[in-house]
Write a protein that holds these residues in place. Structure first.
Motif, PDB file in Angstrom:
ATOM      1  N   ILE A  66       0.876  -1.146  -0.033  1.00  0.00           N
ATOM      2  CA  ILE A  66       0.027  -0.181  -0.094  1.00  0.00           C
ATOM      3  C   ILE A  66       0.660   1.066  -0.247  1.00  0.00           C
ATOM      4  O   ILE A  66       1.739   1.288   0.763  1.00  0.00           O
ATOM      5  N   THR A  67       0.647   2.194  -0.944  1.00  0.00           N
ATOM      6  CA  THR A  67       1.219   3.404  -0.874  1.00  0.00           C
ATOM      7  C   THR A  67       0.373   4.639  -0.227  1.00  0.00           C
ATOM      8  O   THR A  67      -0.834   4.594  -0.758  1.00  0.00           O
ATOM      9  N   VAL A  68       0.979   5.493   0.653  1.00  0.00           N
ATOM     10  CA  VAL A  68       0.323   6.376   1.269  1.00  0.00           C
ATOM     11  C   VAL A  68       0.445   7.782   0.519  1.00  0.00           C
ATOM     12  O   VAL A  68       1.621   7.953   0.350  1.00  0.00           O
ATOM     13  N   THR A  69      -0.630   8.484   0.254  1.00  0.00           N
ATOM     14  CA  THR A  69      -0.307   9.610  -0.420  1.00  0.00           C
ATOM     15  C   THR A  69      -0.472  10.671   0.377  1.00  0.00           C
ATOM     16  O   THR A  69      -1.763  10.760   1.244  1.00  0.00           O
ATOM     17  N   CYS A  70       0.381  11.815   0.673  1.00  0.00           N
ATOM     18  CA  CYS A  70       0.216  12.822   1.512  1.00  0.00           C
ATOM     19  C   CYS A  70       0.023  13.936   0.658  1.00  0.00           C
ATOM     20  O   CYS A  70       0.718  14.258  -0.183  1.00  0.00           O
ATOM     21  N   PRO A  71      -0.457  15.017   1.355  1.00  0.00           N
ATOM     22  CA  PRO A  71      -0.469  16.456   0.974  1.00  0.00           C
ATOM     23  C   PRO A  71       0.484  17.471   1.003  1.00  0.00           C
ATOM     24  O   PRO A  71       0.476  18.499   0.816  1.00  0.00           O
ATOM     25  N   GLY A  72       1.697  16.765   1.308  1.00  0.00           N
ATOM     26  CA  GLY A  72       2.983  17.673   1.444  1.00  0.00           C
ATOM     27  C   GLY A  72       4.104  16.680   1.783  1.00  0.00           C
ATOM     28  O   GLY A  72       4.058  15.389   1.994  1.00  0.00           O
ATOM     29  N   PHE A  73       5.310  17.169   1.852  1.00  0.00           N
ATOM     30  CA  PHE A  73       6.566  16.378   1.850  1.00  0.00           C
ATOM     31  C   PHE A  73       6.977  16.557   3.225  1.00  0.00           C
ATOM     32  O   PHE A  73       7.766  15.630   3.738  1.00  0.00           O
ATOM     33  N   TYR A  74       6.680  17.556   3.993  1.00  0.00           N
ATOM     34  CA  TYR A  74       7.389  17.836   5.499  1.00  0.00           C
ATOM     35  C   TYR A  74       6.424  17.299   6.406  1.00  0.00           C
ATOM     36  O   TYR A  74       6.464  16.156   6.748  1.00  0.00           O
ATOM     37  N   LEU A  93       8.989  22.969  12.428  1.00  0.00           N
ATOM     38  CA  LEU A  93       7.707  23.078  12.814  1.00  0.00           C
ATOM     39  C   LEU A  93       7.305  21.497  13.629  1.00  0.00           C
ATOM     40  O   LEU A  93       7.757  20.451  13.093  1.00  0.00           O
ATOM     41  N   GLY A  94       6.436  21.854  14.519  1.00  0.00           N
ATOM     42  CA  GLY A  94       6.052  20.155  15.253  1.00  0.00           C
ATOM     43  C   GLY A  94       4.561  20.127  14.336  1.00  0.00           C
ATOM     44  O   GLY A  94       4.240  20.750  13.638  1.00  0.00           O
ATOM     45  N   VAL A  95       4.230  18.794  14.743  1.00  0.00           N
ATOM     46  CA  VAL A  95       3.090  18.328  14.027  1.00  0.00           C
ATOM     47  C   VAL A  95       2.093  17.863  15.045  1.00  0.00           C
ATOM     48  O   VAL A  95       2.362  17.426  16.150  1.00  0.00           O
ATOM     49  N   LYS A  96       0.883  17.436  14.417  1.00  0.00           N
ATOM     50  CA  LYS A  96      -0.206  17.329  15.349  1.00  0.00           C
ATOM     51  C   LYS A  96      -0.172  15.885  15.944  1.00  0.00           C
ATOM     52  O   LYS A  96      -0.471  15.681  16.903  1.00  0.00           O
ATOM     53  N   ASN A  97       0.217  15.044  14.939  1.00  0.00           N
ATOM     54  CA  ASN A  97       0.240  13.267  15.400  1.00  0.00           C
ATOM     55  C   ASN A  97       1.661  12.995  15.190  1.00  0.00           C
ATOM     56  O   ASN A  97       1.964  12.375  14.104  1.00  0.00           O
ATOM     57  N   PRO A  98       2.585  13.299  15.957  1.00  0.00           N
ATOM     58  CA  PRO A  98       3.980  12.573  15.878  1.00  0.00           C
ATOM     59  C   PRO A  98       4.221  11.392  15.817  1.00  0.00           C
ATOM     60  O   PRO A  98       5.227  10.899  15.322  1.00  0.00           O
ATOM     61  N   ASP A  99       3.316  10.617  16.057  1.00  0.00           N
ATOM     62  CA  ASP A  99       3.564   9.103  15.943  1.00  0.00           C
ATOM     63  C   ASP A  99       2.952   8.512  14.735  1.00  0.00           C
ATOM     64  O   ASP A  99       3.062   7.239  14.428  1.00  0.00           O
ATOM     65  N   LEU A 100       2.342   9.531  13.737  1.00  0.00           N
ATOM     66  CA  LEU A 100       1.753   9.064  12.599  1.00  0.00           C
ATOM     67  C   LEU A 100       2.736   7.950  11.925  1.00  0.00           C
ATOM     68  O   LEU A 100       2.118   6.914  11.447  1.00  0.00           O
TER      69      LEU A 100
END
Ligand code: R1P
Ligand code: URA
Length: 292
Positions: free
Chosen positions: A195-203, A212-219
């Motif tokens: 399965i390939t996950v497609t993200c709306p950004g690279f960072y 920057l920090g992210v909302k779900n660091p364990d993703l």
């Protein structure tokens, strides 16, 4: 059948579709998509002949032949928003009469094959290897604007994915769409499958933390550890799920071939990503040029 208005289907002075600047006769029914406009020439240099070259903005396309196989290679630029434009306009070129602006009674399926770069999410899938995507799992939201209906199995997989990743709708509501089975079966030798996950950004969306920090660091860890039956997430990038989702809705056969330039588990990056992409192009063209 209703005529599609000038504001909805935009055609330029040449009679070509607006963003892609292509006429229907300039498009082959086998289409290779690449993100990088400079990669178009790296693909078409393997053609025996080139009949047309067009460009508008980041959309560069070359149509030609390898033996008897007619192929178009087109750059999409980066990301699912560009895929919305490319897939809708490719479909319009074959399935809407550009003169009458009416949907054709007989629809033509395209073979649409992405050749792109990607990051591995598994230690067992090292840099410099290839992945053929069995599914595109979208974190990018594009298909939530359309009426994609999931199968029962897809719904179960998504439910299990949401529980496992703790994804909230504050971030996105994921969707999933399969690769074309008739294409996937040709991409076995030398390819990992997953399965390939497609993200709306690279960072941030791919868990890359610079300032920057992210909302779900364990993703990212949870993508790596997710499994459903024999399905596992192998890699992520920025176009596959939207190609698979829109392609499925429009009736096209879609495939995504990934050159693994980064391994996010081993924290490695390919020492020669250019040579890797060239190898994927050559290997893929050997297969694509002999497809039925
Ligand atoms: C990010 O660097 C880009 O690389 C990958 C991603 O999907 C994104 O488009 O694909 P391409 O190498 O085809 O552009
Ligand atoms: N492209 C992506 O989107 N992510 C990666 O890690 C590498 C290429």
């Amino acid at each position: 059948m209703q005529r599609i208005a000038e504001s909805e289907l935009i055609i330029n002075d040449r009679g070509a579709i607006y963003h892609l600047n292509l006429l229907p006769e300039e498009l082959a029914t086998t289409v290779i998509t690449v993100g990088d406009p400079d990669r178009v020439e790296l693909v078409s240099r393997h053609f025996d002949s080139i009949e047309v070259k067009r460009q508008h903005r980041e959309f560069v396309s070359h149509t030609g032949r390898i033996g008897n196989k007619r192929l178009t290679v087109i750059s999409t630029g980066i990301g699912p928003d560009n895929i919305d434009i490319v897939l809708n306009e490719l479909d319009a070129l074959v399935n809407i009469d550009m003169t009458t602006r009416i949907i054709k009674e007989t629809l033509t399926p395209l073979n649409i094959i992405r050749i792109g770069t990607s990051g591995s999410l598994q230690a067992s899938i090292p840099v410099d290897s290839f992945v053929a995507s069995t599914h595109g799992l979208g974190l990018d939201n594009l298909l939530n604007f359309y009426r994609l209906e999931h199968t029962e199995e897809e719904n179960q997989l998504l439910q299990s994915f949401i529980t496992h990743t703790q994804l909230t709708t504050q971030i996105t509501f994921p969707y999933i769409s399969r690769a074309s089975a008739s294409l996937l079966k040709h991409f076995v030798t030398n390819f990992h499958h997953g399965i390939t996950v497609t993200c709306p950004g690279f960072y941030g969306p791919q868990g890359r933390l610079l300032r920057l920090g992210v909302k779900n660091p364990d993703l990212i860890n949870r993508l790596t550890s997710f499994s459903f039956g024999q399905h596992q997430i192998t890699n992520f990038e920025m176009e596959t799920s939207s190609i698979f989702g829109l392609g499925r809705l429009l009736g096209h056969n879609c495939m995504s071939l990934n050159a693994i330039v980064a391994n996010r588990i081993q924290k490695q990056f390919s020492k020669d990503s250019g040579a890797l992409v060239d190898r994927l192009i050559k290997h893929s063209l050997e297969i694509i040029s002999t497809l039925p």
